[in-house]
Write a protein that holds these residues in place. Structure first.
Motif, short mmCIF file in Angstrom:
data_model
loop_
_atom_site.label_atom_id
_atom_site.label_comp_id
_atom_site.label_asym_id
_atom_site.label_seq_id
_atom_site.Cartn_x
_atom_site.Cartn_y
_atom_site.Cartn_z
N ASN A 133 0.81 -1.22 0.00
CA ASN A 133 0.00 0.00 0.00
C ASN A 133 0.84 1.26 0.00
N GLN A 163 -0.55 9.61 3.32
CA GLN A 163 -0.63 9.89 4.75
C GLN A 163 0.62 10.61 5.25
N ALA A 196 11.80 9.51 11.12
CA ALA A 196 12.42 8.21 11.34
C ALA A 196 11.64 7.41 12.38
N THR A 197 11.07 8.07 13.34
CA THR A 197 10.26 7.37 14.33
C THR A 197 8.88 7.99 14.32
N PHE A 198 8.34 8.02 13.15
CA PHE A 198 7.05 8.62 12.96
C PHE A 198 6.02 7.91 13.83
N LEU A 247 11.47 14.20 21.52
CA LEU A 247 12.84 13.67 21.42
C LEU A 247 13.83 14.67 22.01
N LYS A 257 13.85 5.82 20.43
CA LYS A 257 13.54 7.23 20.22
C LYS A 257 12.43 7.69 21.14
N ASP A 258 11.45 6.80 21.35
CA ASP A 258 10.27 7.23 22.07
C ASP A 258 9.91 6.17 23.10
N PRO A 259 10.66 6.14 24.19
CA PRO A 259 10.52 5.02 25.13
C PRO A 259 9.15 4.97 25.82
N THR A 301 2.68 2.14 14.70
CA THR A 301 3.39 3.27 14.11
C THR A 301 4.87 2.91 14.06
N PRO A 302 5.60 3.45 13.08
CA PRO A 302 6.99 3.02 12.93
C PRO A 302 7.89 3.52 14.07
N GLY A 303 9.03 2.91 14.17
CA GLY A 303 9.96 3.29 15.23
C GLY A 303 10.41 2.07 15.99
N THR A 304 11.13 2.32 17.04
CA THR A 304 11.68 1.19 17.80
C THR A 304 10.75 0.85 18.93
N LYS A 305 9.59 0.43 18.59
CA LYS A 305 8.65 0.17 19.67
C LYS A 305 8.55 -1.32 19.99
N GLU A 347 -4.46 4.86 8.44
CA GLU A 347 -3.31 5.67 8.85
C GLU A 347 -2.33 4.89 9.70
N SER A 402 0.50 2.52 9.87
CA SER A 402 1.32 2.29 8.70
C SER A 402 2.35 1.18 8.89
N ARG A 459 4.33 -2.14 8.70
CA ARG A 459 4.32 -3.04 7.56
C ARG A 459 3.34 -4.19 7.74
N SER A 512 -0.18 -3.08 7.20
CA SER A 512 -0.46 -2.86 5.78
C SER A 512 -0.66 -4.18 5.06
#
Ligand SMILES: Nc1ncnc2c1ncn2[C@@H]1O[C@H](COP(=O)(O)OP(=O)(O)OP(=O)(O)O)[C@@H](O)[C@H]1O
Ligand SMILES: Nc1ncnc2c1ncn2[C@@H]1O[C@H](COP(=O)(O)OP(=O)(O)OP(=O)(O)O)[C@@H](O)[C@H]1O
Ligand SMILES: [Mg+2]
Ligand SMILES: [Mg+2]
Lengths: 336, 326, 312, 553, 322
Positions: free
Chosen positions: A55, A62, A94-96, A103, D18-20, D27-31, D104, D106, D108, D111
């Motif tokens: 997608n 978005q 990068a960490t959207f 940050l 990045k966002d502990p 949502t993307p990131g190191t979660k 929204e 996103s 992977r 999706s």
């Protein structure tokens, strides 16, 4: 002296605002000169993890909306400026969708706390050594050893960091290898934590100190030579004051003044220069944040960090300008 | 006024804001005539505006108000080209002879520059002759000095070469801003002597700026004394110095130490807290805070220059105000 | 009597000779030992680049052209391989000869430093003169501009360029760094011009009918030479340190051997723990040599222009 | 509370958290990588890389209908969230629907679910049915089986219900795993054992031995090596072989996948040289084939990898589970040699009308034979490989040049739009237990013009034409066959003939990762001898590794 | 006559330069009697300041004290260790420096600069009253207590230096051109102040300057220096009435008069290179009365009681104009 005249204050505030505005605009414009599309890049980065993304078009749309890059440039620009006023730089790509401000809020205390501390240490040591290079009563050794030590200034900070790490952490085990505080302490205002922070901070701070003190030492040397020839230093000697007292109160006190301005001017550069030291020590300050953002081409974060660095620099120059008359009684606020 | 070489009319110079700034020179009028070259001494204590006047005349600064006319041209509004032409007529010698030399060049450079820019000569031997002549006028020879660097000369030599340089341009007026104050007492005389010779033999007028009243007395034809930017007394040098009329000038002359151990200073003078009355707002006599004869009327308005003696001897002090005409 | 005379003569002669010797040493302030040593060190690096290019096989800077991680001659690596004459300074982890790398790399680093500060200095001279001479608005604009440039981290600009063009060349890098080294010469020259404007000889030149360009270039510029030289050396140092800093971050040229990039690669490959000291140590040593050279020149220049520092 | 070092296992984290405070993995990131999906969130199945089997975890099994358009999953009984709530079909249906309804989000995995699933329904508390948009025999392994890195993670309905999935931070997070979240900062996350874990109560598995799991950011190869030497780290991210040897020399307790050279474990994505088939002269298959002949894979292995990997024989990752397909290709004669045959390559070039110029470079019509090879500058592994390829091509007479570009640009602008002549990639990545995932990426249905984004990063080489069409027909047929169908290896070999003839990409080498593991405090690490699964501890299957750890001594 | 409070014998201070030593102060000797003011005059560069720094042992590189003896209050100053000598500074031997403009630390308050010298030498900081007393003595207003040097005028700074010099009641004060940078009016005020405190405290003083007029006003005896050597010492009245050395004559006669206009004396010539003094008389290159005898060494000799001179033609030239 005394009160800061209103007219002067306003004048300086305008200069401050102008500097920040121009600098902030430049960091906004520069990334936009680049032909790449940040949304495509964000998507690409998403794909780089697994080699595919489903997608794509939908996600792209978005991303564009969330990054605000679907709007006309001028709207983006004013939005950016408006955001910058309240430290809102949008969302990290990068960490959207982590807000950039979150940050920065995480990184800033570490930078302000420890890294600025190390800059201050560098400043103190550098200037002291620079002064000793000139002072008549310094030990002979100092006059040879200090210039020799300045060779460290040519070493990239990352290497100095690694060497320190290797010797003092890995071999001697006097200091921990990485991190900003121990794994077993709870962050907060308790002694164990503070101790741990200091213990962890020592090596990264030293890594910065040994490669930057030479800059201050050289500058101070020149200033001290000038001051040494001043009549008031000669009179102080004639007064039979103790040499050490003359050194501090008459020589360094006067020679240091231009260095303070230089410090304010350099502070941003120095923070930015620490990126790799922070990285190898896994020390999560602004430098590391910037480094990661550079690797990820995370422009909102780069912008945010740069903006904060610019702001810190501009503010320190502003503050030094304001307090300068208090440290140098000769200078009076003009225009008041 | 075609017989006026230099004519200053109500020249005023204010540093900073025209309303609140510092009045370095307060509405000065002064004329130097074409027909008889003279040495006009400008004297006063430090900061009294002497150099400001010199710089105005030289065109380095422009007056805040008033006019400086030189032989018909308005110096205050001269174009670059007019200024160059003007500098052929008006030259200068400064206080610090060493500073007047570019340390990078040999002494000859100051002459070369003049010859080249003013196209005094395009011929090398002729140029050399001109230099030689100018140097001879101040008692030096070209072989002695031209190939040297400025630091290889004595202070007196340096200053005399500056005189020679000014002389070579053959100007009508030389502004000499404290030309001897940095030169040793023993060498001073020779420079002042050069000035007098240039006046008498070269027909050059001088604006001689100094704070040393005794040399002013020795060489000056006319003297103007300033206090904090205002002209307080002027007249023939001999008249003013032997018979000062303004309280400030009296104090000044009394304070010059006499080279005679038997005539020591009498009495004691006390300086009140320094207070400058020279912003554009100030009214009245600037000397009031220090004046032993101060009276309320002094602060009301700047006193005009009253005639106090023959040959144009005037002093700006109400002590000399003519009794009100009944 | 005669004997004492004679002794005195000898003594005088000795003193005279001593004085002559001393005079010779001080004859020319530019023959300052620090200056000579400093210049010598830099020239040695240039010579390394020039002579090396003629004598050494530069093909060895290509990946995979040598065995991996060989130590310098006379040493042994962790795998107990001895150094060989073919690669006297050892090889790196990608199979490149360290000697070839520094022959290519060291002059590159120097080149970036020189070019950047040459551009920076020229800009500084032009802007400094303009600001000092023209004054007013122009001066304000130049001042604000230099204040702004001081606040912007060079990193940012480099990152953008890399993402835009994929790679930067040495010249481009020098240009970018030049953007950050012009401020201090500008300020310095501006201040000097302002004070020189008041100086007697400039006023004399004005009185002599000299034009503005004459005053700037014939009267002022020659006297600025010591400042310019000192400032130039200082900015070369800054430029090299900045360039190396960026290279060590991996942000410099990707395809051209530079000392900074070699260090970057060494660090990335874990050269420290593998005890591959020659990989990072030799480039660092060269940087240090360069830096000492510049430092000595700087100190020497200081002594030339400030006699108070000269030793009796 | 303090936990002793010997009760703690410390994993290496190669990037900043990045966002502990955010645990919204959509949502993307190191979660996830900092321990969340290794200790707290469990997958439904785990693919075993050794056997190719799907080990059940939160689910016990699945069934598909005839044409693989409907899948029914059975969940394990007795699974609980760490807050005591039961885990059941409602959670699955809720989470999947969330992914279907919210474009929204996103990540992977979300999706992919959105692209494949038409609808999801609860049958009973432990049974869920998925209706797919198109037949997909690989549905479960692709979405729920930790095929590569992660799987679609089920979230607790009772916490997420009513929240906006795009912005919800899910803090404090809960999961079904044996560990709960304790604390996190940007450089580390700490997870402590939940002694009340459902698995121990139901007898699914014993409680894992480590009381605490820490994911610690180490800050680069040097520092992770030092930490390993000083026993402050139990498992480290990839290091070079020299670094590993240095670590092992100083700390003999440190081991790797293989106990001897080459130590490293293979990565599922083999490396290859992608060739844009629309650009002259590389639109000529013979020219591409020539390049394939010229490349010496063994030199790449020796220099870029210091011998820690092997040359690729086919496009596939050489796992045990892939052996049948690789063998089929090799038997059919399409396997690639490890070394080069430069002469053969040059012959092909000369046949195409090129002649060598004075400088040793081929020329035709006054044009030099040149090529720019784009490479992602993110890793020296990539750039070094391309450096070597460039060297090899240059020596053979092709003026090749490497063009390093930044990661995001490479993936965002270069690859998908076909803006390259050749590029270094690993785009045939995907197959670990069946061949279609990789092969399906080069079908003609995905061909778009240069300048348009190729769908799903598939066939960025824009390979088309008769051979490609024939290849695609076979691969499309394969797509609908169930896993393990005996027809498949034969079909792979048949399709592969076209790949071999046309070479839209040239397989280079297998990728390898050398992960140091420390046995000072813990044993039971996955190794070639103890192959319960592969050792990538940043993947979702790390649950297995942690369960296998035993206190040393 | 009582023993001199300060006695200088054969003091030599040389500066090393690239082209040889500058003999800035070459073999000078003089005595300073108790309560006396001695004037030391000479043109710029004649070595007056250098002599002072020699006495104060403050010669810094490239200069060096090449010889000589200094006795203060009967104590041999050369023999003291650095630390001992430091203690004597100011408490016994105070200096009013040349260029008071730049001699005050710009970043310290006036009061603090006075206080620190008192504290160093007495161990206790002076109270406010004591500092104000000093201010009063030199005619400074109280308000400057809290001020910084740049807030004062030149004359005030000069007076601060005077206040500082007398703070410890020293035995000897050396005033190095204490007034040359000032306007005549201010100069007069400062000179008067100096004379007042001198008389009040009974200190001995060396007053350095080149203005013969001022010397005539202030001092008891005058020593004339030329190119590093003292060429004449005489009581002030004798010096002005019957100068013995041609150079002294020139100095006196070149003071322009305010009462009569007369042609000025012009002396030509340039001072010799200070690194290469001529054999014999130091002044021979500029002396209008030079003859063959001048190339012989010119020791100081008594011309008449109290007046010594280094010129072999002193008697012969007496009364002659230069
Ligand atoms: N460029 C300037 N800007 C502001 N103020 C100035 C400037 N130049 C001179 N002044 C002030 O104007 C006044 C007169 O200065 P000027 O130089 O004319 O005095 P002067 O009589 O020549 O003094 P001196 O004898 O010390 O040379 C002084 O108070 C001085 O501070
Ligand atoms: N650091 C130095 N190096 C070389 N020569 C020096 C140095 N300091 C002073 N001199 C020289 O020593 C000589 C005496 O200098 P000094 O300052 O003592 O003169 P002065 O009599 O005090 O002059 P002034 O009246 O100008 O103060 C001068 O020729 C001077 O150039
Ligand atoms: Mg003046
Ligand atoms: Mg002196």
């Amino acid at each position: 002296m005394g009160r800061i005249p209103r007219k002067y204050l306003i004048n300086r505030l305008i200069t401050l605002a102008l500097t920040v505005l121009i600098a902030a605009s430049m960091i906004w414009v520069i990334p936009r000169l680049s032909p790449v599309d940040p949304a495509e890049i964000a998507l690409g980065r998403m794909a780089s993890g697994a080699g595919a993304v489903a997608n794509a078009e939908e996600i792209l749309a978005q991303l564009r909306a969330q990054m605000g890059i679907d709007q006309p440039l001028i709207v983006q620009y004013f939005k950016y400026l408006k955001g910058a006023l309240v430290f809102d730089f949008g969302l990290s790509t990068a960490t959207f969708p982590t807000p950039v401000s979150a940050l920065i809020a995480q990184a800033l205390p570490w930078t302000l706390g420890l890294m600025i501390l190390s800059l201050v240490i560098t400043f103190v040591i550098g200037n002291l050594l620079g002064a000793l290079m000139v002072w008549d009563h310094s030990p002979k050794l100092a006059k040879v050893a200090i210039p020799a030590a300045m060779v460290f200034t040519s070493i990239p900070p990352i290497l100095s960091g690694l060497l320190l790490m290797w010797i003092f952490a890995a071999k001697l085990r006097w200091f921990p290898l990485t991190g900003a505080y121990g794994l077993t302490v709870d962050p907060g205002w308790n002694w164990a934590f503070v101790q741990s922070v200091l213990h962890h901070g020592f090596l990264p701070a030293m890594a910065i100190v040994i490669v930057t003190f030479g800059f201050w030492a050289l500058g101070m040397r020149g200033l001290m030579i000038t001051v040494q020839g001043e009549d008031y230093v000669k009179l102080a000697e004639a007064k039979g004051l103790k040499p050490r007292y003359i050194l501090y109160r008459y020589m360094i006190r006067n020679a240091i003044l231009p260095q303070i301005t230089a410090f304010a001017l350099k502070i941003g550069l120095l923070i930015a220069g620490q990126v790799l030291v922070e990285r190898i020590f896994a020390y999560n300050g602004m430098g590391k944040l910037l480094y990661d953002a550079i690797l990820d081409q995370d422009f909102p974060v780069i912008q945010g960090v740069s903006y904060v660095i610019i702001l810190i620099t501009a503010l320190s120059v502003f503050i030094v300008d304001l307090i300068y008359p208090f440290i140098d009684p000769r200078i009076r606020h003009e225009g008041g | 006024m075609s017989d006026a070489l230099l004519d200053l009319r109500d020249v005023r110079k204010v540093y900073g804001d025209p309303d609140t700034g510092l009045v370095a020179l307060n509405d000065l009028s002064l004329t130097i005539r074409k027909d008889e070259p003279e040495i006009v001494t400008i004297a006063g204590e430090s900061g009294s505006g002497k150099s400001t006047l010199a710089n105005l005349v030289l065109g380095f600064t422009r007056p805040t108000s008033g006019q400086i006319m030189f032989d018909g041209t308005d110096v205050g509004n001269a174009s670059a080209k007019q200024m160059k032409a003007y500098h052929r007529q008006v030259q200068a010698v400064f206080q610090d002879p060493f500073g007047s030399y570019n340390p990078f060049y040999r002494v000859g450079h100051v002459f070369d520059m003049v010859i080249r820019n003013f196209k005094l000569s395009s011929n090398k031997t002729e140029a050399r002759q001109m230099m030689e002549e100018a140097l001879n006028a101040v008692g030096l020879t070209g072989d002695d000095v031209l190939r040297k660097y400025p630091h290889q000369l004595s202070g007196g030599q340096r200053q005399r070469i500056m005189m020679a340089r000014a002389y070579m341009v053959k100007p009508r007026l030389i502004v000499a801003d404290e030309p001897v104050s940095m030169v040793d007492a023993s060498l001073r005389a020779s420079i002042l002597d050069v000035m007098m010779r240039l006046r008498d033999e070269g027909g050059i007028s001088f604006l001689y700026v100094t704070h040393d009243l005794s040399t002013a007395y020795q060489v000056g034809d006319r003297i103007l004394l300033f206090y904090q930017g205002t002209l307080v007394e002027h007249g023939k040098a001999t008249d003013v110095i032997s018979n000062p009329q303004h309280p400030y000038v009296q104090l000044l002359i009394d304070s010059v130490p006499k080279p005679d151990p038997t005539q020591r200073w009498q009495g004691e003078i006390i300086l009140p807290a320094e207070e400058e009355l020279r912003t554009a707002h100030s009214t009245g006599c600037r000397f009031v805070p220090r004046c032993p004869h101060a009276q309320p009327a002094c602060s009301a308005a700047l006193p005009p220059a009253y005639e106090v003696g023959p040959r144009g001897h005037r002093a700006a002090c109400i002590l000399h105000a003519p009794p009100p005409q009944a | 009597m005669t004997s004492t005379d004679h002794q005195a003569e000898i003594a005088a002669d000795k003193a005279a000779r001593k004085r002559a010797k001393r005079m010779k040493r001080f004859d020319n302030p530019w023959l300052n030992p620090k200056l000579i040593w400093g210049a010598g060190l830099l020239l040695a690096i240039v010579a390394l680049g020039l002579i090396g290019r003629m004598l050494w096989n530069l093909e060895l800077v290509y990946t995979g052209s040598t065995p991996l991680k060989l130590p310098p001659l006379g040493f042994e690596n962790l795998r107990k391989q001895p150094g060989v004459l073919d690669y006297p300074l050892g090889t790196d982890g990608s199979g490149r000869d360290i000697l070839a790398l520094i022959i290519m790399g060291a002059p590159n680093s120097l080149f970036v430093g020189l070019l950047a500060s040459l551009i920076g200095m020229s800009t500084g001279i032009v802007l400094g003169f303009t600001a000092g001479f023209v004054g007013g608005r122009t001066d304000d604009v130049i001042r604000v501009l230099s204040d702004v440039m001081i606040t912007i981290p060079p990193l940012l600009i480099l990152v953008v360029f890399q993402s835009a063009f994929g790679d930067v060349s040495l010249t481009m890098m020098a240009l970018l760094i030049a953007g950050f080294v012009w401020q201090s010469p500008t300020r310095l020259i501006r201040a000097q011009v302002l004070s020189m404007k008041q100086s007697g000889y400039v006023q004399m030149a004005q009185l002599s009918g000299a034009s503005t360009t004459d005053i700037m270039f014939k009267e002022m510029l020659p006297n600025l030479i010591p400042y310019l030289f000192g400032s130039f050396i200082a900015s070369v140092t800054t430029a090299i340190v900045t360039a190396v800093g960026l290279e060590v971050l991996g942000l410099g040229p990707q395809r051209i051997p530079t000392l900074g990039r070699t260090i970057y690669e060494a660090i990335n490959a874990g050269a420290l723990i593998q005890n591959l000291w020659w990989w990072w140590g030799i480039p660092t040593l060269l940087l240090a040599t360069m830096f000492i050279g510049l430092l000595l020149i700087n100190l020497g220049l200081d002594e030339v222009s400030n006699p108070r520092l000269r030793k009796a | 509370q303090n936990v002793a070092r010997e009760d703690t296992v410390i994993f290496d984290l190669d990037r900043t958290i990045k966002d502990p405070d955010n645990f919204n993995w959509f949502t993307p990131g190191t979660k996830r990588m900092h321990g969340a999906h290794q200790t707290m969130w469990e997958p439904l199945f785990i693919l075993n890389y050794n056997t190719g089997a799907l080990d059940p975890w939160l689910a016990t099994g699945f069934e598909a209908n005839e044409d693989s358009t409907e899948f029914t999953l059975t969940l394990r009984d007795g699974v609980e969230w760490s807050d005591g709530e039961a885990f059941n079909a409602d959670d699955v249906v809720f989470t999947v629907n969330m992914a279907l309804e919210n474009e929204e989000i996103s990540s992977r995995e979300a999706s992919t679910i959105r692209a494949q699933v038409a609808s999801v329904e609860k049958v009973d508390d432990l049974t869920v049915t998925f209706a797919l948009k198109e037949p997909n025999p690989r549905f479960v392994v692709e979405n729920f089986g930790v095929r590569i890195f992660g799987s679609f993670l089920i979230m607790p309905e009772h916490v997420w219900n009513g929240e906006d999935p795009a912005t919800f931070a899910f803090n404090p997070p809960i999961g079904t795993g044996p560990y709960t979240f304790t604390s996190a900062a940007t450089n580390r996350a700490i997870w402590d054992r939940n002694d009340d874990w459902w698995g121990a109560k139901t007898g699914f598995m014993d409680l894992p031995e480590p009381q605490r799991v820490i994911f610690l950011e180490t800050g680069g190869a040097e520092s992770r090596a030092q930490l390993m030497v000083t026993n402050e780290l139990d498992a480290a991210q990839n290091v070079g072989v020299g670094t590993f040897e240095a670590i092992a020399a100083q700390n003999p307790n440190v081991i790797a996948w293989h106990s001897d050279y080459p130590y490293a474990a293979s990565d599922p994505c083999a490396r290859q040289l992608e060739i844009n088939t629309t650009v002259t002269p590389w639109d000529n298959p013979a020219m591409r084939k020539a390049v394939a002949h010229i490349i010496d894979r063994s030199q790449i292995v020796n220099v870029a990898y210091e011998g820690t990997t092997v040359p690729s024989e086919t496009m596939f990752a050489q796992y045990g589970s892939m052996a049948p397909f690789i063998d089929a290709v090799k038997e059919a004669g399409y396997g690639l040699p490890a070394t080069a045959d430069v002469a053969a390559g040059q012959a092909l070039i000369e046949e195409a009308g090129w002649t060598k110029g004075g400088d040793g470079i081929y020329e035709k019509d006054g044009q030099q034979l040149s090529v720019d090879i784009h490479v992602n500058s993110a890793s020296t592994e990539y750039t070094r490989t391309i450096d070597i390829v460039v060297e090899q091509l240059n020596r053979a007479g092709i003026a090749a040049k490497a063009v390093p570009v930044e990661n995001g640009v490479f993936w965002g602008e270069v690859l998908p739009f076909g803006k390259y002549e050749m590029s270094y990639s690993w785009l045939s990545c995907g197959s670990v237990n069946e061949p279609w995932a990789s092969m399906g990426r080069y079908t003609v249905s995905d061909v778009v013009p240069v300048g348009e984004r190729s769908p799903g990063f598939n066939n960025t080489a824009r390979w088309s034409g008769d051979a490609a069409a024939a290849y695609s027909a076979i691969v499309d047929q394969m797509a609908d066959l169930t896993l393990g169908d005996p027809e498949i290896p034969g079909m792979v070999a048949e399709a592969y003939q076209h790949l071999d003839a046309e070479m839209p990409f040239i397989p280079l080498v297998q990728a390898a990762k050398l992960l140091p593991m420390n046995t000072t405090y813990w044993t039971g690490w996955p190794t070639a001898e103890n192959y319960y699964n592969h050792p990538f501890f940043w993947w979702n299957h790390t649950h297995q590794i942690i369960h296998n750890l035993e206190k040393a001594g | 006559m009582s023993e001199p409070v300060l006695s200088v014998r054969g003091l030599k201070v040389y500066y090393a330069t690239p082209d040889g030593d500058v003999l800035a102060t070459d073999d000078i000797s003089f005595d300073l009697e108790r309560g006396e003011t001695l004037g030391l005059v000479g043109e710029s560069g004649s070595g007056k300041t250098t002599a002072t720094s020699g006495i104060l042992r403050m010669v810094s590189s490239p200069g060096r004290i090449a010889g000589g003896r200094v006795t203060l209050d009967g104590e041999d100053m050369i023999a003291l260790s650095d630390e001992e000598f430091r203690k004597r500074r100011w408490s016994k031997l105070a200096l009013i420096p040349q260029g008071a403009m730049n001699s005050l630390n710009p970043t310290m308050k006036i009061s603090a600069q006075i206080a620190d010298v008192v504290r160093t030498h007495t161990g206790a900081a002076p109270d406010r009253a004591r500092v104000l007393e000093l201010f009063q003595m030199v005619g400074l207003p109280e308000r400057i207590y809290e001020m910084y040097p740049h807030e004062l005028s030149g004359g005030m700074k000069q007076r601060v230096c005077i206040a500082m010099a007398v703070a410890l009641n020293p035995t000897v004060i050396i005033a190095d051109e204490a007034t040359s940078a000032l306007d005549v009016v201010v100069q007069r005020v400062v000179a008067q102040t100096l004379a007042k405190v001198r008389d009040a405290l009974g200190v001995s003083m060396i007053m350095i300057g080149h203005d013969m007029g001022l010397m005539a006003q202030m001092v008891d005896r005058i020593a004339v220096m030329y190119a590093g050597k003292i060429v004449e010492i005489a009581p002030v009245a004798d010096m002005f009435a019957r100068p013995g050395h041609p150079y002294s004559k020139i100095l006196i006669e070149s003071v322009p008069s305010l009462t009569e206009r007369r042609p000025m004396k012009i002396t030509e010539g340039i001072t010799h290179d200070p690194r290469n003094p001529p054999e014999g008389c130091i002044f021979q290159l500029r002396c209008p009365h030079v003859n063959d005898g001048c190339t012989k060494p010119q020791p100081m000799r008594e011309l008449r009681p109290g007046q010594t001179v280094a010129c072999h033609r002193a008697e012969e030239l007496e009364g002659a104009h230069v």
